[in-house]
Design an enzyme around this catalytic site. Structure first.
Site, PDB file in Angstrom:
ATOM      1  N   MET A  26       0.858  -1.190   0.000  1.00 27.08           N
ATOM      2  CA  MET A  26       0.000   0.000   0.000  1.00 27.08           C
ATOM      3  C   MET A  26       0.890   1.235   0.000  1.00 27.08           C
ATOM      4  O   MET A  26       1.714   1.418   0.907  1.00 27.08           O
ATOM      5  CB  MET A  26      -0.945  -0.003   1.202  1.00 27.08           C
ATOM      6  CG  MET A  26      -2.017  -1.085   1.143  1.00 27.08           C
ATOM      7  SD  MET A  26      -3.121  -1.089   2.582  1.00 27.08           S
ATOM      8  CE  MET A  26      -2.074  -1.922   3.799  1.00 27.08           C
ATOM      9  N   GLN A  79       7.801  -4.822  -3.957  1.00 23.95           N
ATOM     10  CA  GLN A  79       6.904  -4.782  -5.110  1.00 23.95           C
ATOM     11  C   GLN A  79       7.352  -3.694  -6.078  1.00 23.95           C
ATOM     12  O   GLN A  79       7.617  -2.554  -5.681  1.00 23.95           O
ATOM     13  CB  GLN A  79       5.457  -4.520  -4.720  1.00 23.95           C
ATOM     14  CG  GLN A  79       4.537  -4.715  -5.944  1.00 23.95           C
ATOM     15  CD  GLN A  79       3.095  -4.322  -5.711  1.00 23.95           C
ATOM     16  OE1 GLN A  79       2.800  -3.165  -5.481  1.00 23.95           O
ATOM     17  NE2 GLN A  79       2.192  -5.289  -5.802  1.00 23.95           N
ATOM     18  N   CYS A 110      -2.985  -1.725  -9.607  1.00 25.21           N
ATOM     19  CA  CYS A 110      -3.251  -0.380  -9.094  1.00 25.21           C
ATOM     20  C   CYS A 110      -4.349   0.296  -9.925  1.00 25.21           C
ATOM     21  O   CYS A 110      -4.244   0.379 -11.147  1.00 25.21           O
ATOM     22  CB  CYS A 110      -1.987   0.472  -9.130  1.00 25.21           C
ATOM     23  SG  CYS A 110      -2.225   2.133  -8.470  1.00 25.21           S
ATOM     24  N   LYS A 150       0.598  -9.427  -8.794  1.00 23.55           N
ATOM     25  CA  LYS A 150      -0.670  -9.085  -8.165  1.00 23.55           C
ATOM     26  C   LYS A 150      -1.478  -8.297  -9.176  1.00 23.55           C
ATOM     27  O   LYS A 150      -0.963  -7.361  -9.797  1.00 23.55           O
ATOM     28  CB  LYS A 150      -0.452  -8.267  -6.885  1.00 23.55           C
ATOM     29  CG  LYS A 150      -1.738  -7.983  -6.104  1.00 23.55           C
ATOM     30  CD  LYS A 150      -1.409  -7.368  -4.733  1.00 23.55           C
ATOM     31  CE  LYS A 150      -2.675  -7.179  -3.897  1.00 23.55           C
ATOM     32  NZ  LYS A 150      -3.513  -6.068  -4.373  1.00 23.55           N
ATOM     33  N   GLY A 213      -9.150  -8.972  -1.012  1.00 21.63           N
ATOM     34  CA  GLY A 213     -10.398  -8.216  -1.084  1.00 21.63           C
ATOM     35  C   GLY A 213     -11.331  -8.530   0.056  1.00 21.63           C
ATOM     36  O   GLY A 213     -11.786  -9.672   0.198  1.00 21.63           O
ATOM     37  N   GLY A 236      -5.060  -6.079   2.935  1.00 19.81           N
ATOM     38  CA  GLY A 236      -4.747  -4.688   2.671  1.00 19.81           C
ATOM     39  C   GLY A 236      -5.367  -3.774   3.696  1.00 19.81           C
ATOM     40  O   GLY A 236      -4.915  -3.666   4.836  1.00 19.81           O
TER      41      GLY A 236
END
Length: 383
Positions: A26, A79, A110, A150, A213, A236
């Protein structure tokens, strides 16, 4: 809901995780300070915030700082975000040659407009040849370091890409695939479509599939794995202001039903610890205090902390001032239950995805797309 303590470890290439949990990258959140704090509460794989490949290749000061790991981070996970196969390959080569990472992830999920309008993030898998070239180049450059991706379901409901992209990534040799079960157009709104994770798991069977999610609690994580068959979960927004969620997750996957229900005093202690770690990370107390301000609402969600105190915390300028403010709280106040749980972070609403002009007219990269891509790596962090 509980699993037996013999839960199968998650294997990502040569890495083995006893707890099949990954901290989602994040932007502006998962720096080494937050990763260390989460690790103090639980176990799993803790991934850096998204770092732009071009900035890393150019060795900008900020990108070099972002890839640093504390000595306690025994699995160093980074990442990368990129839109050019050569640049991504060079960034991966650098990380491997200089022994800076034990795991590398590529971001194709993203949904932020500044990223998708240049053809990056969740928009990129639409260009299937470009996606394949980036992943193949990265896997080749990574050598023995496991490389994963991802992604999201696609751009919107009419332009889904995840199954085709997963097959290409599998063919390229990635070690695992994580799916955020929303489209870019969904942003973070509504409910994640876990059925897409099931479909992906049934399609790709020889490498781990991770689901992402709406993991707000340990029960959510167990339920996702039970319902979808996925091999692990990516957490997340559910851990924003709740680093102890990783303690809950570790207990749940070990078959224990114990959950952490912190008093207000324990929350205040974690908040202060976070600020201390940020001070060490930024090498600046003032910058750390500016950064911790955005975490106030997340940490104290549901707790009876007055508006004036919250406002003061959101303007704190030093650790000493922070300590004074936290000392005014009634630390004995118990965990407020449901009020402190559930969704956190901005969900937004569904919106048309910002894309380069003519992007959807062809599944392959054409000449007019290239100008947008040359501008697609302008920041250190893509998020």
């Amino acid at each position: 809901m509980t699993f037996p303590s013999t839960t199968t470890p998650l294997r990502i290439g040569p890495l083995e995780l006893d707890i099949p949990v990954v901290l989602a990258p994040m932007a502006g959140i998962t720096n080494t300070a937050f990763r260390r704090l989460c690790r103090e509460f639980g176990a799993g794989l803790y991934v850096s915030e998204m770092i732009t490949s071009r900035a890393l290749v150019e060795r900008t000061r900020e990108s070099m700082r972002l890839i640093n790991h504390h000595e306690s981070e025994t699995v160093r996970s980074i990442q990368l975000y990129g839109v050019d196969p050569y640049t991504v390959s060079e960034a991966v080569t650098m990380l491997v040659a200089e022994d800076r990472a034990d795991h590398i992830d590529l971001n194709f999920g993203c949904p932020v407009p500044k990223v998708t309008r240049k053809g990056g993030g969740a928009a990129l898998p639409w260009k299937r040849g470009l996606f394949r070239d980036i992943v193949e180049a990265a896997v080749t450059a990574s050598g023995d370091v496991p490389l994963t991706i991802k992604m999201r379901k696609g751009i919107d409901a009419d332009h889904l890409t995840y199954l085709e992209a997963a097959k290409a990534a599998q063919g390229a040799g990635v070690s695992a695939i994580a799916l955020h079960a929303r489209t870019a157009a969904d942003y973070y709104s509504g409910q994640a479509d876990w059925s897409a994770i099931t479909t992906l798991k049934n399609t790709i069977t020889d490498i781990p599939i991770l689901g992402n999610g709406d993991i707000w609690s340990a029960d959510d994580a167990l339920r996702m794995m039970s319902e979808t068959g996925c091999d692990g979960v990516v957490v997340g927004r559910g851990c924003l202001g709740r680093p102890w969620l990783f303690g809950d997750l570790a207990a749940a996957f070990q078959g224990r039903t114990v959950t952490i229900q912190p008093s207000l005093g324990q929350v205040a202690a974690a908040f202060y610890r976070h600020a201390e770690l940020l001070t060490e990370f930024f090498e600046s107390e003032a910058r750390a205090c500016r950064d911790i301000r955005k975490h106030v609402a997340w940490y104290f969600k549901g707790y009876p902390v007055g508006g004036d105190t919250r406002a003061s915390l959101a303007m704190v300028e030093s650790l000493a001032q922070l300590a004074e403010l936290l000392a005014t709280l009634d630390g004995d106040l118990p965990y407020p239950g449901a009020g402190a749980e559930g969704p956190r972070g901005r969900a937004g609403s569904p919106k048309k995805t910002s894309l380069p002009q003519y992007w959807l007219e062809s599944r392959e990269l054409v000449g007019r797309d290239r100008l947008n891509l040359t501008e697609g790596e302008g920041d250190t962090s893509g998020g």
